[in-house]
Design a protein around this motif. Sequence first.
Motif, short mmCIF file in Angstrom:
data_model
loop_
_atom_site.label_atom_id
_atom_site.label_comp_id
_atom_site.label_asym_id
_atom_site.label_seq_id
_atom_site.Cartn_x
_atom_site.Cartn_y
_atom_site.Cartn_z
N GLY A 155 1.39 3.91 4.57
CA GLY A 155 1.10 3.68 3.17
C GLY A 155 -0.14 4.44 2.76
N GLN A 156 -0.52 4.29 1.49
CA GLN A 156 -1.66 5.02 0.96
C GLN A 156 -2.98 4.32 1.23
OE1 GLN A 156 -1.54 8.17 -0.52
NE2 GLN A 156 0.47 8.02 0.42
N VAL A 176 3.87 0.32 0.46
CA VAL A 176 2.86 0.19 -0.59
C VAL A 176 2.00 -1.04 -0.31
CG1 VAL A 176 2.43 -0.10 -3.05
CG2 VAL A 176 4.37 1.29 -2.29
N GLU A 177 0.70 -0.81 -0.16
CA GLU A 177 -0.23 -1.91 0.10
C GLU A 177 -0.82 -2.43 -1.20
OE1 GLU A 177 -1.07 1.31 3.34
OE2 GLU A 177 -0.76 1.23 1.17
N SER A 178 -1.25 -3.68 -1.16
CA SER A 178 -1.97 -4.28 -2.28
C SER A 178 -2.82 -5.43 -1.75
CB SER A 178 -1.01 -4.78 -3.36
OG SER A 178 -0.16 -5.79 -2.84
N THR A 232 8.43 -7.42 3.31
CA THR A 232 7.02 -7.53 2.97
C THR A 232 6.25 -8.09 4.15
OG1 THR A 232 7.58 -7.94 0.65
CG2 THR A 232 5.34 -8.44 1.34
N MET A 233 5.14 -7.45 4.45
CA MET A 233 4.25 -7.90 5.52
C MET A 233 2.92 -8.30 4.90
SD MET A 233 2.82 -5.76 8.82
CE MET A 233 2.20 -4.43 7.82
N CYS A 251 2.00 -5.68 2.11
CA CYS A 251 2.61 -4.37 2.31
C CYS A 251 4.09 -4.50 1.99
CB CYS A 251 2.41 -3.88 3.73
SG CYS A 251 3.34 -2.38 4.14
N ARG A 252 4.52 -3.83 0.96
CA ARG A 252 5.93 -3.90 0.57
C ARG A 252 6.64 -2.67 1.08
NH1 ARG A 252 8.88 -2.23 -3.78
NH2 ARG A 252 7.01 -1.50 -4.87
#
Length: 123
Positions: free
Chosen positions: A114-115, A5-7, A78-79, A22-23
């Motif tokens: 991820g999305q 999951v990116e944020s 996490t990256m 990125c988790r």
Amino acid sequence: QVQLVESGGGSVQAGGSLRLSCRASGQTYSAYCLGWFRQAPGKEREGVATIHTFRGDTDYADSVKGRFTVSQRNDETTMYLQMNSLKPEDTAMYYCAAGTRWACGMGFEPKYWGQGTQVTVSS
């Protein structure tokens, strides 16, 4: 399975900075290589940066060297991608990806994606 999951995406002016996260969850122990890719409208997806989760070595696309830094948390879940001196040509959807092979680097082939998170840089 590995879920990503990116944020952290958003809009910024040229010269600004953003930090993407990125988790990873699930069978993260199998994800030896993590990477960031991006795709701009009308263009092919391209690799941006990679990091080996065990060795810690990194690799970058020539277009981002000296401006972007990839890192990971100590627990390897996490990256991050610290993006400085952003340019309008950095505008793209940014994707986090994970590979399960020991080899890592700009040529690695991800197994999980991820999305994506949108980054927009205005001039």
